[in-house]
Design a protein around this motif. Structure first.
Motif, PDB file in Angstrom:
ATOM      1  N   THR A 129       0.744  -1.347   0.049  1.00  0.00           N
ATOM      2  CA  THR A 129      -0.020  -0.160  -0.043  1.00  0.00           C
ATOM      3  C   THR A 129       0.851   1.246  -0.078  1.00  0.00           C
ATOM      4  N   THR A 152       0.492   4.983   1.384  1.00  0.00           N
ATOM      5  CA  THR A 152      -0.229   6.006   2.464  1.00  0.00           C
ATOM      6  C   THR A 152       0.278   7.470   2.339  1.00  0.00           C
ATOM      7  N   SER A 185      -4.973   8.646   3.915  1.00  0.00           N
ATOM      8  CA  SER A 185      -5.711   7.748   2.812  1.00  0.00           C
ATOM      9  C   SER A 185      -4.727   6.770   2.328  1.00  0.00           C
ATOM     10  N   SER A 186      -5.133   5.573   1.939  1.00  0.00           N
ATOM     11  CA  SER A 186      -4.325   4.439   1.423  1.00  0.00           C
ATOM     12  C   SER A 186      -4.708   3.731   0.234  1.00  0.00           C
ATOM     13  N   ARG A 187      -4.067   3.588  -0.578  1.00  0.00           N
ATOM     14  CA  ARG A 187      -4.252   2.947  -1.783  1.00  0.00           C
ATOM     15  C   ARG A 187      -3.238   1.778  -2.329  1.00  0.00           C
ATOM     16  N   PRO A 240       0.613  -0.500  -7.418  1.00  0.00           N
ATOM     17  CA  PRO A 240       0.711  -0.903  -8.475  1.00  0.00           C
ATOM     18  C   PRO A 240       1.341  -2.254  -8.601  1.00  0.00           C
ATOM     19  N   GLY A 300       3.649   5.668 -10.426  1.00  0.00           N
ATOM     20  CA  GLY A 300       2.183   5.844 -10.190  1.00  0.00           C
ATOM     21  C   GLY A 300       1.660   7.260  -9.696  1.00  0.00           C
ATOM     22  N   SER A 301       0.431   7.461  -9.964  1.00  0.00           N
ATOM     23  CA  SER A 301       0.096   8.605  -9.813  1.00  0.00           C
ATOM     24  C   SER A 301      -1.271   8.318  -8.956  1.00  0.00           C
ATOM     25  N   TRP A 302      -2.022   9.067  -7.792  1.00  0.00           N
ATOM     26  CA  TRP A 302      -3.062   8.883  -7.175  1.00  0.00           C
ATOM     27  C   TRP A 302      -3.820  10.156  -6.827  1.00  0.00           C
ATOM     28  N   THR A 303      -5.121   9.995  -7.101  1.00  0.00           N
ATOM     29  CA  THR A 303      -6.034  11.223  -6.613  1.00  0.00           C
ATOM     30  C   THR A 303      -6.263  11.117  -5.028  1.00  0.00           C
ATOM     31  N   VAL A 304      -6.008  12.130  -4.539  1.00  0.00           N
ATOM     32  CA  VAL A 304      -6.421  12.146  -2.945  1.00  0.00           C
ATOM     33  C   VAL A 304      -7.549  12.863  -2.726  1.00  0.00           C
ATOM     34  N   THR A 312      -0.737  17.651   0.186  1.00  0.00           N
ATOM     35  CA  THR A 312      -0.245  16.339   0.511  1.00  0.00           C
ATOM     36  C   THR A 312       1.336  16.392   0.715  1.00  0.00           C
TER      37      THR A 312
END
Length: 78
Positions: free
Chosen positions: A15, A17, A35-37, A40, A51-55, A70
């Motif tokens: 994960t 975070t 928040s955790s995702r 990949p 990687g890219s993530w929307t928070v 963030t």
């Protein structure tokens, strides 16, 4: 964000975070929302991925005049 596996075996689970900070007009930190995702995966030994993530943060957590930054990122994998 680059993710590099510097270990000797593939990463198959994990994960990422994020610590999103609520900042007021003067730059003071009012709190942190995490928040955790999932990562990949797999990430092969010696390989790097991007990687890219929307928070997202609920609007009620960020009062008028404040913003979200963030600032903290923690990655755990195995």
């Amino acid at each position: 964000m680059p993710l590099a596996n510097s270990g000797g075996s593939p990463v198959t689970t994990g994960t990422v975070t994020f610590g999103s900070h609520v900042i007021d007009l003067l730059g003071l930190d009012w709190g942190t929302i995490t928040s955790s995702r999932p990562l990949p995966v797999p990430i092969e030994a010696g390989a790097a991925l991007y990687g890219s993530w929307t928070v997202c943060v609920d609007a009620w957590r960020v009062p008028w005049g404040m913003h979200v930054e963030t600032r903290d990122v923690k990655v755990e994998g195995s």
